[in-house]
Design a protein around this motif. Structure first.
Motif, PDB file in Angstrom:
ATOM      1  N   ASP A 138     -16.402 -16.631   1.811  1.00  0.00           N
ATOM      2  CA  ASP A 138     -16.853 -15.262   1.596  1.00  0.00           C
ATOM      3  C   ASP A 138     -15.759 -14.354   1.054  1.00  0.00           C
ATOM      4  N   ASP A 139     -14.543 -14.521   1.518  1.00  0.00           N
ATOM      5  CA  ASP A 139     -13.462 -13.621   1.136  1.00  0.00           C
ATOM      6  C   ASP A 139     -12.421 -14.333   0.283  1.00  0.00           C
ATOM      7  N   ALA A 140     -12.793 -15.370  -0.382  1.00  0.00           N
ATOM      8  CA  ALA A 140     -11.835 -16.124  -1.187  1.00  0.00           C
ATOM      9  C   ALA A 140     -11.300 -15.248  -2.307  1.00  0.00           C
ATOM     10  N   GLY A 141      -9.991 -15.062  -2.339  1.00  0.00           N
ATOM     11  CA  GLY A 141      -9.362 -14.264  -3.377  1.00  0.00           C
ATOM     12  C   GLY A 141      -9.418 -12.777  -3.137  1.00  0.00           C
ATOM     13  N   GLY A 142      -9.978 -12.327  -2.058  1.00  0.00           N
ATOM     14  CA  GLY A 142     -10.093 -10.894  -1.798  1.00  0.00           C
ATOM     15  C   GLY A 142      -8.741 -10.232  -1.621  1.00  0.00           C
ATOM     16  N   GLY A 143      -7.815 -10.910  -0.972  1.00  0.00           N
ATOM     17  CA  GLY A 143      -6.476 -10.353  -0.780  1.00  0.00           C
ATOM     18  C   GLY A 143      -5.736 -10.193  -2.092  1.00  0.00           C
ATOM     19  N   LEU A 144      -5.916 -11.151  -2.996  1.00  0.00           N
ATOM     20  CA  LEU A 144      -5.268 -11.076  -4.299  1.00  0.00           C
ATOM     21  C   LEU A 144      -5.837  -9.933  -5.115  1.00  0.00           C
ATOM     22  N   ARG A 145      -7.165  -9.780  -5.089  1.00  0.00           N
ATOM     23  CA  ARG A 145      -7.780  -8.667  -5.823  1.00  0.00           C
ATOM     24  C   ARG A 145      -7.312  -7.330  -5.267  1.00  0.00           C
ATOM     25  N   GLU A 146      -7.164  -7.253  -3.950  1.00  0.00           N
ATOM     26  CA  GLU A 146      -6.699  -6.008  -3.337  1.00  0.00           C
ATOM     27  C   GLU A 146      -5.274  -5.702  -3.762  1.00  0.00           C
ATOM     28  N   ALA A 147      -4.409  -6.712  -3.799  1.00  0.00           N
ATOM     29  CA  ALA A 147      -3.013  -6.507  -4.181  1.00  0.00           C
ATOM     30  C   ALA A 147      -2.898  -6.095  -5.640  1.00  0.00           C
ATOM     31  N   VAL A 148      -3.716  -6.676  -6.500  1.00  0.00           N
ATOM     32  CA  VAL A 148      -3.644  -6.364  -7.913  1.00  0.00           C
ATOM     33  C   VAL A 148      -4.199  -4.977  -8.201  1.00  0.00           C
ATOM     34  N   SER A 149      -5.188  -4.524  -7.416  1.00  0.00           N
ATOM     35  CA  SER A 149      -5.821  -3.242  -7.689  1.00  0.00           C
ATOM     36  C   SER A 149      -5.067  -2.048  -7.105  1.00  0.00           C
ATOM     37  N   ARG A 150      -3.997  -2.262  -6.392  1.00  0.00           N
ATOM     38  CA  ARG A 150      -3.236  -1.141  -5.838  1.00  0.00           C
ATOM     39  C   ARG A 150      -2.582  -0.359  -6.965  1.00  0.00           C
ATOM     40  N   ALA A 181       8.225   0.980  -6.360  1.00  0.00           N
ATOM     41  CA  ALA A 181       8.658  -0.280  -5.750  1.00  0.00           C
ATOM     42  C   ALA A 181      10.175  -0.377  -5.767  1.00  0.00           C
ATOM     43  N   LEU A 182      10.799   0.039  -6.874  1.00  0.00           N
ATOM     44  CA  LEU A 182      12.263   0.003  -6.960  1.00  0.00           C
ATOM     45  C   LEU A 182      12.888   0.949  -5.938  1.00  0.00           C
ATOM     46  N   ALA A 183      12.281   2.110  -5.746  1.00  0.00           N
ATOM     47  CA  ALA A 183      12.791   3.055  -4.750  1.00  0.00           C
ATOM     48  C   ALA A 183      12.663   2.472  -3.341  1.00  0.00           C
ATOM     49  N   ALA A 184      11.548   1.820  -3.051  1.00  0.00           N
ATOM     50  CA  ALA A 184      11.368   1.204  -1.735  1.00  0.00           C
ATOM     51  C   ALA A 184      12.386   0.098  -1.503  1.00  0.00           C
ATOM     52  N   VAL A 185      12.652  -0.696  -2.535  1.00  0.00           N
ATOM     53  CA  VAL A 185      13.646  -1.774  -2.417  1.00  0.00           C
ATOM     54  C   VAL A 185      15.045  -1.178  -2.246  1.00  0.00           C
ATOM     55  N   ALA A 186      15.341  -0.107  -2.970  1.00  0.00           N
ATOM     56  CA  ALA A 186      16.656   0.532  -2.838  1.00  0.00           C
ATOM     57  C   ALA A 186      16.862   1.054  -1.418  1.00  0.00           C
ATOM     58  N   TRP A 187      15.845   1.682  -0.858  1.00  0.00           N
ATOM     59  CA  TRP A 187      15.955   2.162   0.522  1.00  0.00           C
ATOM     60  C   TRP A 187      16.128   1.000   1.488  1.00  0.00           C
ATOM     61  N   SER A 188      15.464  -0.114   1.217  1.00  0.00           N
ATOM     62  CA  SER A 188      15.604  -1.265   2.121  1.00  0.00           C
ATOM     63  C   SER A 188      16.991  -1.879   2.009  1.00  0.00           C
ATOM     64  N   PHE A 189      17.599  -1.862   0.822  1.00  0.00           N
ATOM     65  CA  PHE A 189      18.980  -2.341   0.690  1.00  0.00           C
ATOM     66  C   PHE A 189      19.922  -1.441   1.480  1.00  0.00           C
ATOM     67  N   PHE A 190      19.639  -0.146   1.451  1.00  0.00           N
ATOM     68  CA  PHE A 190      20.467   0.815   2.183  1.00  0.00           C
ATOM     69  C   PHE A 190      20.247   0.686   3.691  1.00  0.00           C
ATOM     70  N   GLY A 191      19.060   0.254   4.076  1.00  0.00           N
ATOM     71  CA  GLY A 191      18.769   0.002   5.485  1.00  0.00           C
ATOM     72  C   GLY A 191      18.177   1.176   6.229  1.00  0.00           C
ATOM     73  N   HIS A 206       7.271   3.815   5.143  1.00  0.00           N
ATOM     74  CA  HIS A 206       6.994   2.373   5.192  1.00  0.00           C
ATOM     75  C   HIS A 206       5.496   2.114   5.208  1.00  0.00           C
ATOM     76  N   GLU A 207       4.770   2.850   6.023  1.00  0.00           N
ATOM     77  CA  GLU A 207       3.315   2.677   6.091  1.00  0.00           C
ATOM     78  C   GLU A 207       2.659   3.008   4.749  1.00  0.00           C
ATOM     79  N   ARG A 208       3.135   4.046   4.086  1.00  0.00           N
ATOM     80  CA  ARG A 208       2.592   4.403   2.779  1.00  0.00           C
ATOM     81  C   ARG A 208       2.874   3.296   1.763  1.00  0.00           C
ATOM     82  N   THR A 252       0.545   0.265   2.092  1.00  0.00           N
ATOM     83  CA  THR A 252      -0.817   0.450   1.596  1.00  0.00           C
ATOM     84  C   THR A 252      -0.878   0.669   0.092  1.00  0.00           C
ATOM     85  N   GLN A 253       0.178   1.160  -0.529  1.00  0.00           N
ATOM     86  CA  GLN A 253       0.103   1.531  -1.939  1.00  0.00           C
ATOM     87  C   GLN A 253       0.811   0.574  -2.884  1.00  0.00           C
ATOM     88  N   LEU A 254       1.924  -0.009  -2.475  1.00  0.00           N
ATOM     89  CA  LEU A 254       2.719  -0.797  -3.407  1.00  0.00           C
ATOM     90  C   LEU A 254       2.094  -2.146  -3.702  1.00  0.00           C
TER      91      LEU A 254
END
Length: 80
Positions: free
Chosen positions: A8-20, A27-37, A44-46, A49-51
């Motif tokens: 029933d849900d085959a591929g649903g997660g992939l479609r959700e990730a692609v449609s964000r 994404a680069l800003a989120a990665v930069a903040w994660s490198f900084f720690g 993080h919650e935002r 759900t969005q990236l």
């Protein structure tokens, strides 16, 4: 087979990730903040759900490569 829900849900997660909708810069800003720690839980919650996970992976690989290149250049500069 009304109880079998495996297909029933085959591929649903992939479609959700692609449609964000987010930019690679977010994404680069989120990665930069994660490198900084440092990251606020609200941000993080935002990001979760969005990236787009593909953007985060690519941004992480690019940031890691730049970090390694900067370290190599720094070591060469100090040694020379």
């Amino acid at each position: 087979m009304t109880g079998d829900r495996r297909g029933d849900d085959a591929g649903g997660g992939l479609r959700e990730a692609v449609s964000r909708r987010s930019s690679p810069w977010q994404a680069l800003a989120a990665v930069a903040w994660s490198f900084f720690g440092v990251r606020r839980s609200v941000d993080h919650e935002r990001d979760v759900t969005q990236l787009n996970p593909l953007h985060v992976i690519v941004a992480g690989l690019v940031a890691a490569a730049l970090f390694v290149a900067a370290l190599v250049l720094l070591v060469q500069w100090v040694v020379a």
